[in-house]
Scaffold this motif. Structure first.
Motif, mmCIF file in Angstrom:
data_model
loop_
_atom_site.group_PDB
_atom_site.id
_atom_site.type_symbol
_atom_site.label_atom_id
_atom_site.label_comp_id
_atom_site.label_asym_id
_atom_site.label_seq_id
_atom_site.Cartn_x
_atom_site.Cartn_y
_atom_site.Cartn_z
ATOM 1 N N ASN A 422 0.235 -6.894 -0.401
ATOM 2 C CA ASN A 422 0.563 -8.278 -0.727
ATOM 3 C C ASN A 422 -0.656 -9.198 -0.755
ATOM 4 O OD1 ASN A 422 3.258 -7.576 -0.865
ATOM 5 N ND2 ASN A 422 3.735 -8.271 1.208
ATOM 6 N N GLY A 423 -1.812 -8.675 -0.409
ATOM 7 C CA GLY A 423 -3.009 -9.495 -0.305
ATOM 8 C C GLY A 423 -3.669 -9.755 -1.640
ATOM 9 N N THR A 424 -2.905 -10.260 -2.591
ATOM 10 C CA THR A 424 -3.390 -10.560 -3.936
ATOM 11 C C THR A 424 -2.569 -11.700 -4.501
ATOM 12 O OG1 THR A 424 -3.572 -9.699 -6.207
ATOM 13 C CG2 THR A 424 -1.882 -8.733 -4.816
ATOM 14 N N GLU A 425 -3.153 -12.426 -5.451
ATOM 15 C CA GLU A 425 -2.391 -13.507 -6.086
ATOM 16 C C GLU A 425 -1.395 -12.984 -7.114
ATOM 17 O OE1 GLU A 425 -6.401 -13.501 -8.399
ATOM 18 O OE2 GLU A 425 -5.604 -12.841 -6.458
ATOM 19 N N PHE A 426 -1.469 -11.665 -7.398
ATOM 20 C CA PHE A 426 -0.578 -11.074 -8.395
ATOM 21 C C PHE A 426 0.656 -10.454 -7.739
ATOM 22 C CE2 PHE A 426 -4.901 -10.813 -10.174
ATOM 23 C CZ PHE A 426 -4.724 -11.612 -11.286
ATOM 24 N N GLY A 427 1.687 -10.257 -8.555
ATOM 25 C CA GLY A 427 2.910 -9.646 -8.036
ATOM 26 C C GLY A 427 3.778 -9.113 -9.153
ATOM 27 N N LEU A 428 3.237 -8.174 -9.922
ATOM 28 C CA LEU A 428 3.998 -7.613 -11.038
ATOM 29 C C LEU A 428 4.681 -6.325 -10.590
ATOM 30 C CD1 LEU A 428 4.771 -7.948 -14.029
ATOM 31 C CD2 LEU A 428 2.749 -6.582 -14.612
ATOM 32 N N ALA A 429 4.013 -5.204 -10.705
ATOM 33 C CA ALA A 429 4.591 -3.915 -10.330
ATOM 34 C C ALA A 429 4.025 -3.442 -8.993
ATOM 35 C CB ALA A 429 4.309 -2.868 -11.406
ATOM 36 N N SER A 430 4.775 -2.549 -8.343
ATOM 37 C CA SER A 430 4.331 -1.927 -7.095
ATOM 38 C C SER A 430 5.045 -0.591 -6.960
ATOM 39 C CB SER A 430 4.640 -2.816 -5.897
ATOM 40 O OG SER A 430 6.036 -3.068 -5.818
ATOM 41 N N TYR A 431 4.467 0.287 -6.169
ATOM 42 C CA TYR A 431 5.024 1.628 -5.986
ATOM 43 C C TYR A 431 4.790 2.057 -4.546
ATOM 44 C CZ TYR A 431 3.954 1.474 -11.023
ATOM 45 O OH TYR A 431 3.834 1.088 -12.339
ATOM 46 N N PHE A 432 5.712 2.851 -4.016
ATOM 47 C CA PHE A 432 5.418 3.498 -2.743
ATOM 48 C C PHE A 432 6.214 4.785 -2.609
ATOM 49 C CE2 PHE A 432 9.037 0.847 -1.493
ATOM 50 C CZ PHE A 432 9.744 1.631 -0.596
ATOM 51 N N TYR A 433 5.647 5.696 -1.818
ATOM 52 C CA TYR A 433 6.258 7.004 -1.584
ATOM 53 C C TYR A 433 6.532 7.180 -0.100
ATOM 54 C CZ TYR A 433 6.083 8.983 -6.246
ATOM 55 O OH TYR A 433 6.334 9.236 -7.570
ATOM 56 N N SER A 434 7.779 7.502 0.202
ATOM 57 C CA SER A 434 8.205 7.745 1.580
ATOM 58 C C SER A 434 9.522 8.502 1.542
ATOM 59 C CB SER A 434 8.380 6.417 2.331
ATOM 60 O OG SER A 434 8.952 6.636 3.603
ATOM 61 N N THR A 435 9.738 9.369 2.529
ATOM 62 C CA THR A 435 11.026 10.062 2.644
ATOM 63 C C THR A 435 11.884 9.489 3.766
ATOM 64 O OG1 THR A 435 10.006 11.735 4.070
ATOM 65 C CG2 THR A 435 10.109 12.223 1.709
ATOM 66 N N ASP A 436 11.414 8.430 4.396
ATOM 67 C CA ASP A 436 12.129 7.777 5.493
ATOM 68 C C ASP A 436 13.003 6.662 4.908
ATOM 69 O OD1 ASP A 436 12.885 6.061 7.595
ATOM 70 O OD2 ASP A 436 11.086 6.508 8.756
ATOM 71 N N LEU A 437 14.311 6.818 4.955
ATOM 72 C CA LEU A 437 15.217 5.855 4.334
ATOM 73 C C LEU A 437 15.062 4.461 4.928
ATOM 74 C CD1 LEU A 437 17.458 5.177 2.381
ATOM 75 C CD2 LEU A 437 19.130 5.968 4.094
ATOM 76 N N ALA A 438 14.910 4.366 6.238
ATOM 77 C CA ALA A 438 14.738 3.055 6.859
ATOM 78 C C ALA A 438 13.463 2.388 6.358
ATOM 79 C CB ALA A 438 14.707 3.190 8.379
ATOM 80 N N ARG A 439 12.402 3.183 6.212
ATOM 81 C CA ARG A 439 11.144 2.628 5.686
ATOM 82 C C ARG A 439 11.318 2.198 4.233
ATOM 83 N NH1 ARG A 439 5.952 5.961 6.898
ATOM 84 N NH2 ARG A 439 5.569 4.325 8.452
ATOM 85 N N VAL A 440 12.034 2.985 3.452
ATOM 86 C CA VAL A 440 12.291 2.616 2.054
ATOM 87 C C VAL A 440 12.947 1.240 1.980
ATOM 88 C CG1 VAL A 440 13.723 3.167 0.042
ATOM 89 C CG2 VAL A 440 12.362 4.963 1.136
ATOM 90 N N GLN A 441 13.940 1.022 2.832
ATOM 91 C CA GLN A 441 14.627 -0.268 2.826
ATOM 92 C C GLN A 441 13.706 -1.396 3.275
ATOM 93 O OE1 GLN A 441 17.871 1.236 5.334
ATOM 94 N NE2 GLN A 441 19.301 0.663 3.709
ATOM 95 N N ARG A 442 12.928 -1.153 4.327
ATOM 96 C CA ARG A 442 12.034 -2.198 4.842
ATOM 97 C C ARG A 442 10.967 -2.574 3.810
ATOM 98 N NH1 ARG A 442 11.782 1.080 9.433
ATOM 99 N NH2 ARG A 442 9.669 1.715 8.850
ATOM 100 N N VAL A 443 10.287 -1.564 3.319
ATOM 101 C CA VAL A 443 9.143 -1.812 2.446
ATOM 102 C C VAL A 443 9.587 -2.429 1.126
ATOM 103 C CG1 VAL A 443 7.223 -0.724 1.218
ATOM 104 C CG2 VAL A 443 7.762 -0.026 3.558
ATOM 105 N N SER A 444 10.716 -1.979 0.607
ATOM 106 C CA SER A 444 11.229 -2.554 -0.647
ATOM 107 C C SER A 444 11.421 -4.054 -0.526
ATOM 108 C CB SER A 444 12.559 -1.903 -1.037
ATOM 109 O OG SER A 444 12.400 -0.536 -1.304
ATOM 110 N N ARG A 445 11.865 -4.486 0.644
ATOM 111 C CA ARG A 445 12.101 -5.918 0.862
ATOM 112 C C ARG A 445 10.807 -6.688 1.131
ATOM 113 N NH1 ARG A 445 16.668 -3.373 2.101
ATOM 114 N NH2 ARG A 445 18.677 -4.456 1.941
ATOM 115 N N ARG A 446 9.846 -6.031 1.750
ATOM 116 C CA ARG A 446 8.647 -6.751 2.187
ATOM 117 C C ARG A 446 7.583 -6.853 1.096
ATOM 118 N NH1 ARG A 446 6.395 -4.432 7.643
ATOM 119 N NH2 ARG A 446 5.246 -6.434 7.599
ATOM 120 N N ILE A 447 7.604 -5.967 0.127
ATOM 121 C CA ILE A 447 6.592 -6.021 -0.928
ATOM 122 C C ILE A 447 6.855 -7.224 -1.833
ATOM 123 C CG2 ILE A 447 5.868 -4.908 -3.073
ATOM 124 C CD1 ILE A 447 5.782 -2.303 -1.691
#
Length: 503
Positions: A422-447
């Motif tokens: 998030n340390g940028t003035e831009f906010g178009l696309a983003s990607y992440f890889y994880s097999t932890d469902l709780a992390r998927v939910q957290r990170v999706s919301r925080r990005i």
């Protein structure tokens, strides 16, 4: 492609016949015409550096003529039944699909991407016409009784009017259809200013749409080497009601300033600095596949490309080794040659910019695992590259690379990864890889981004809204949201429904 090649590159046999068919004049009104002053410019092939075609160079007078044509067609097109508008888009979709090889070869010739990449863009770009051909008949309003009971609330949707689309060079077909499709489906007329690097695809598209029954004036195409003054002239025309732009944030800011003069509706798809995060619980092989797709698709020349690859330090060495092996094996060459997986950069200026970013990072201590050099001509080729251990503050982490360079940095904790992402003035696309469902939910919301890819490296879909937040833009293209960008909302206040007299 050999690093010491230097040999002449021959265009494919089908190129000559195809190029003879492509209009090279401005497309205004009912067909191609020369520029008002007779000037032209050359469209170059980035694999050879040679000229493909000579195209009319629009002037300010031509831009006004295009708006005149759009204005003359506007009322009739807005009144055309939605089903009819949709059928023209559907017929255009079918023709593009049938002529897949022609459009693919043309994009490879003028933009440089491989034929496989171009075929993928044909399928993607054509789908916007099919999608919006269906949306044309689903423009909905509503009728409700006012809560006070003092009348009826009628809400209707109407076309915004004449639109200007300014499109980039990296996806010559899809960036046009993604704007033209919803505009025409909504009942708007449109003037398109394509990139001077890749105008041929848009000109062929205009010809195909005319043959599919699109009335004269509904779509005009004005290639030009005088973009600032030509676009400014259209923006200053009080008949224009909307501008849609895909390109740099710097240019987007200027267009927003110009749009303020007549309070134009705007859609802005601007710069990106996409993070690609790999957590230590990720399937590393899948993450490498995803990184190849997100980074190397279109040769890295995409606003959605993974610009910063952030890898948890416990798996960074393994991930980097796997990614380096894949990228180092990428065959570079003209996009039409069998076996080529990476074509040339669009032009010499862009290649120099990529080289400067890589050289700057390496001089600051980044580790170069593969690539890192300009390849000799002809053409504008650059080695596929992997950099690791990039120091914080390096330009390559702040600016869009727009090339085949994977820039890797490490992190230790989830919070650190989110802060880096998030340390940028831009906010178009983003990607992440994880097999932890709780992390998927957290990170999706925080990005902080308009689009998030979870365990996938390609996210674009005509049925989904495409757009960013922060300085990556305003509005959405594609999906059911896309057509709303070209519609005004009108409220009609009706009196109460009269009740019949009781006998």
């Amino acid at each position: 492609m050999s690093e010491s090649s230097g040999t002449a590159i021959r265009l494919p046999d089908a190129a000559a016949d195809l190029l003879r068919e492509v209009p090279t004049g401005l497309w205004i009104g009912s067909g191609p015409c020369p520029s008002s002053d007779g000037s032209t410019f050359d469209v170059l092939n980035p694999a050879t550096g040679g000229s493909l075609a000579t195209v009319a160079n629009a002037t300010v007078d031509d831009a006004v003529a295009a708006v005149d044509a759009a204005a003359a067609a506007a009322d009739e097109w807005a009144a055309t039944p939605p089903r009819t508008r949709g059928e023209i888009l559907r017929a255009s979709f079918e023709t593009i699909t049938r002529r897949r090889e022609d459009f693919a070869l043309l994009m490879t010739l003028e933009m440089g991407k491989t034929l496989d990449e171009s075929r993928g863009e044909v399928a993607y770009g054509a789908e916007f016409f099919r999608w919006f051909s269906e949306e044309a008949a689903r423009i909905n309003g509503r009728v409700t009784t006012a809560p006070s009971g003092n009348g009826e609330i009628v809400v209707t949707k109407e076309p915004v009017g004449i639109c200007l689309a300014v499109t980039p060079w990296n996806f010559p077909l899809a960036m046009g259809t993604r704007k033209i499709g919803p505009a025409l489906a909504a009942g708007c007329t449109m003037v398109v200013k394509p990139s001077e690097d890749t105008p041929l695809t848009t000109l062929l598209l205009a010809k195909v749409m005319s043959e599919a029954g699109l009335p004269p004036g509904v779509l005009s195409v004005i290639p030009t080497m005088r973009a600032p003054e030509v676009v400014a002239a259209v923006m200053a025309d009080e008949r224009l009601r909307k501008v849609s732009f895909t390109g740099s944030t710097q240019v987007g800011r200027k267009l927003l300033e110009q749009a303020a003069g007549h309070v134009l509706r705007t859609s802005m798809e601007l710069g990106g600095n996409a993070p690609f995060i790999v957590f230590d619980d990720a399937d590393l092989d899948a993450a490498v596949d995803g990184a190849i797709a997100a980074k190397m698709r279109n040769g890295g020349e995409a606003c959605t490309a993974a610009n910063r690859i952030l890898v948890q330090n416990s798996v960074r060495e393994e991930f980097t080794a796997k990614l380096t092996e894949r990228i180092a094996a990428t065959e570079v060459g003209p996009g039409w040659e069998p076996g080529s997986l990476l074509g040339p950069i669009i032009n010499a200026r862009q290649r120099e910019r990529i080289a400067d970013l890589v050289d700057d990072a390496a001089s600051d201590g980044a580790v170069l695992h593969t690539g890192g050099s300009i390849l000799p001509g002809p053409g504008f080729f650059y080695q596929p590259t992997v950099l690791d251990q990039i120091p914080a503050g390096a330009a390559i982490l702040r600016e869009e690379i727009f090339g085949p360079v994977a820039a890797i940095t490490g992190f230790d904790t989830e919070d650190e990864a989110i802060a880096l992402a998030n340390g940028t003035e831009f906010g178009l696309a983003s990607y992440f890889y994880s097999t932890d469902l709780a992390r998927v939910q957290r990170v999706s919301r925080r990005i902080q981004a308009g689009m998030v890819g979870v365990n996938r490296g390609v996210i674009s879909d005509p049925a989904a809204p495409f757009g960013g937040i922060k300085q990556s833009g305003l509005g959405s293209e594609g999906g059911s949201e896309g057509i709303q960008e070209y519609l005004n909302t009108k409220y009609v206040a009706l009196p109460p429904i009269p009740t019949p007299d009781t006998p």
